[in-house]
Scaffold this active site. Structure first.
Site, PDB file in Angstrom:
ATOM      1  N   GLU A  30      31.097  44.279  28.225  1.00 61.49           N
ATOM      2  CA  GLU A  30      31.656  43.441  29.110  1.00 61.49           C
ATOM      3  C   GLU A  30      33.142  43.781  29.008  1.00 61.49           C
ATOM      4  OE1 GLU A  30      30.178  42.101  31.565  1.00 61.49           O
ATOM      5  OE2 GLU A  30      28.845  40.984  30.251  1.00 61.49           O
ATOM      6  N   HIS A  31      33.588  43.643  30.240  1.00 60.04           N
ATOM      7  CA  HIS A  31      35.216  43.790  30.503  1.00 60.04           C
ATOM      8  C   HIS A  31      35.580  45.046  29.926  1.00 60.04           C
ATOM      9  CE1 HIS A  31      36.482  40.138  32.394  1.00 60.04           C
ATOM     10  NE2 HIS A  31      35.209  39.757  31.428  1.00 60.04           N
ATOM     11  N   THR A  32      34.717  46.202  30.255  1.00 60.12           N
ATOM     12  CA  THR A  32      35.129  47.623  29.805  1.00 60.12           C
ATOM     13  C   THR A  32      35.078  48.306  30.990  1.00 60.12           C
ATOM     14  OG1 THR A  32      32.596  47.855  29.442  1.00 60.12           O
ATOM     15  CG2 THR A  32      33.972  47.549  27.387  1.00 60.12           C
ATOM     16  N   ASP A  33      34.428  47.962  31.997  1.00 62.45           N
ATOM     17  CA  ASP A  33      34.477  49.130  33.266  1.00 62.45           C
ATOM     18  C   ASP A  33      35.900  49.390  33.653  1.00 62.45           C
ATOM     19  OD1 ASP A  33      34.529  46.515  34.357  1.00 62.45           O
ATOM     20  OD2 ASP A  33      32.811  47.054  35.886  1.00 62.45           O
ATOM     21  N   LEU A 118      25.842  36.977  38.023  1.00 60.36           N
ATOM     22  CA  LEU A 118      24.709  37.837  38.012  1.00 60.36           C
ATOM     23  C   LEU A 118      25.093  38.862  39.197  1.00 60.36           C
ATOM     24  CD1 LEU A 118      21.484  35.836  37.109  1.00 60.36           C
ATOM     25  CD2 LEU A 118      22.998  37.302  35.542  1.00 60.36           C
ATOM     26  N   SER A 120      25.969  38.008  42.692  1.00 61.70           N
ATOM     27  CA  SER A 120      25.342  38.314  43.816  1.00 61.70           C
ATOM     28  C   SER A 120      26.236  38.785  45.052  1.00 61.70           C
ATOM     29  CB  SER A 120      25.294  36.388  44.339  1.00 61.70           C
ATOM     30  OG  SER A 120      26.465  36.032  44.036  1.00 61.70           O
ATOM     31  N   GLU A 153      34.895  44.550  47.759  1.00 61.90           N
ATOM     32  CA  GLU A 153      35.158  43.534  46.763  1.00 61.90           C
ATOM     33  C   GLU A 153      36.508  43.382  46.394  1.00 61.90           C
ATOM     34  OE1 GLU A 153      32.171  41.860  44.906  1.00 61.90           O
ATOM     35  OE2 GLU A 153      33.616  40.637  43.982  1.00 61.90           O
ATOM     36  N   ASP A 165      29.150  46.392  38.586  1.00 63.40           N
ATOM     37  CA  ASP A 165      28.170  45.411  39.255  1.00 63.40           C
ATOM     38  C   ASP A 165      27.629  46.319  40.545  1.00 63.40           C
ATOM     39  OD1 ASP A 165      29.097  44.029  37.619  1.00 63.40           O
ATOM     40  OD2 ASP A 165      30.149  42.454  38.929  1.00 63.40           O
TER      41      ASP A 165
HETATM   42  C1  GLA Z   1      32.690  41.196  36.807  1.00 64.45           C
HETATM   43  C2  GLA Z   1      33.186  42.505  37.350  1.00 64.45           C
HETATM   44  C3  GLA Z   1      32.689  43.776  36.678  1.00 64.45           C
HETATM   45  C4  GLA Z   1      32.920  43.716  35.441  1.00 64.45           C
HETATM   46  C5  GLA Z   1      32.455  42.446  34.788  1.00 64.45           C
HETATM   47  C6  GLA Z   1      32.981  42.093  33.278  1.00 64.45           C
HETATM   48  O1  GLA Z   1      31.274  41.391  36.930  1.00 64.45           O
HETATM   49  O2  GLA Z   1      32.785  42.685  38.978  1.00 64.45           O
HETATM   50  O3  GLA Z   1      33.277  44.809  37.355  1.00 64.45           O
HETATM   51  O4  GLA Z   1      34.452  43.885  35.003  1.00 64.45           O
HETATM   52  O5  GLA Z   1      32.998  41.390  35.426  1.00 64.45           O
HETATM   53  O6  GLA Z   1      32.351  43.212  32.671  1.00 64.45           O
END
Ligand code: GLA
Length: 361
Positions: A30-33, A118, A120, A153, A165
């Protein structure tokens, strides 16, 4: 009109094409991308479907069945915020790379819960781009679709998001985990740990500060990488290095480094217990180092973690509200979910089970 309404009913003609894309839940990473790191999402059964046809006049006509909202506009008019901006964002990014998109009749219907973390929005972007690919015969592969969705986005919804996502909506399925290296986009579909299934519970807490908090975390990570002299935090593997950073950048960077290490560790751990322990550690890190949890999410995660047959649980998605994901013993997700929900009493908030999909969304 109700969500049962379809394209035929409102446009009085059949759609020329239709495309769908799923929401996703992230198990680890999470929060790595946006730090060029590693993620491990899977698709959820809920999905978004976009039906399309050419408009009979010079205006776009968009309708969202769930929101019961219309938008009619020409290419030169300002458009309302909301679902329209995601769809229009997809059209604009296609135009920027040289495609011509004529005025459209477009109908959206979705079972992906909005505001629960999730994705959307990614489901809508990927479904829209798939629909446009088919309608306009565009030569785009699934990775290009994900990249265009991410640009829509960032540029039109104002979230400086990573690629997870849209890649999940474009390439994941509900039977596997999608291991993704967000720098190279190398990926692999992996099985879920054996004898385990996924439970997702919405905390009912709206993700009100999500956009500003998210963008702030992203710039903190970029600053930490700059101070450490690396292109991205992905390039650091030893968490001790953060001693050289000021507060709170040291904790932000420590989360990202440890979280990337946890994803790589998960690829090696075959047992559900080991995988679950990594999820628990991820939540603690998101709570204390990354500070994207809120008390209601912590309570839900704590309840899940102390329930028998739960291997691990954590918040999922950007945080600041939204849903929790748990890895639980096979065939037990629904009963565990009901039990946990009955103890989850956070004044004013109403939790609900999102996966397994009990058809109540
Ligand atoms: C949101 C962002 C993703 C990712 C997550 C956290 O969903 O759209 O790119 O950074 O938060 O992991």
């Amino acid at each position: 009109m109700t969500s049962q309404t379809d394209f035929q009913q409102i446009f009085n003609t059949a759609p020329q094409t239709q495309a769908s894309a799923p929401g996703r839940v992230n198990l680890l990473g999470e929060h790595t991308d946006y730090n060029d790191g590693f993620v491990l999402p899977t698709a959820i059964p809920q999905h978004t479907t976009v039906s399309l046809g050419f408009s009979p006049d010079d205006r776009h006509h968009f309708y969202s069945a769930e929101l019961e909202e219309w938008a009619h506009f020409t290419n030169h008019e300002l458009v309302p915020e909301g679902f329209v901006s995601y769809v229009l964002g997809c059209i604009r990014v296609l135009e920027k790379i040289g495609h011509t998109v004529p005025p459209l009749n477009l109908f959206v219907t979705s079972s992906v819960p909005i505001g629960s973390g999730l994705s959307s929005s990614a489901a809508l972007e990927v479904a829209t781009l798939r629909g446009l690919r088919s309608l306009l015969h565009l030569d785009l592969d699934d990775v290009q679709i994900a990249k265009l969705g991410q640009q829509a986005e960032i540029q039109y919804a104002g979230v400086q998001c990573g690629i997870m996502d849209q890649m999940a909506a474009s390439l994941a399925d509900t039977d596997h985990l999608l291991f993704l290296d967000t720098r190279s986009l190398d990926r692999k579909l992996l099985p879920l740990p054996s004898q385990a299934e996924i439970l997702v519970i919405d905390s009912g807490i709206p993700r009100s500060l999500a956009t500003s908090g998210y963008n702030q975390r992203r710039s903190e990570c970029e600053e930490a990488a700059r101070l450490l002299g690396v292109p991205a935090l992905r390039d650091v593997t030893d968490p001790n290095i953060v001693k050289n950073l000021p507060e709170p950048l040291n904790r932000r960077a420590r989360h990202v480094i440890n979280e990337n290490n946890r994803v790589l560790q998960a690829l090696k751990s075959t047992s559900a217990e080991a995988f679950g322990a990594l999820m628990n550690a991820s939540h603690a890190s998101l709570q204390h180092d990354y500070e994207v949890s809120v008390p209601g999410l912590d309570r839900l995660v704590e309840l899940l973690q102390k329930t028998p047959h739960v291997f691990g649980a954590r918040l999922t998605g950007a945080g600041f509200g939204g849903a929790c994901v748990a890895l639980v013993a096979a065939e037990r997700a629904e009963s565990i979910g009901q039990n946990v929900l009955s103890s989850y009493t956070h004044t004013g908030y109403k939790g609900r089970i999102l996966v397994p999909d009990l058809g109540m969304v």
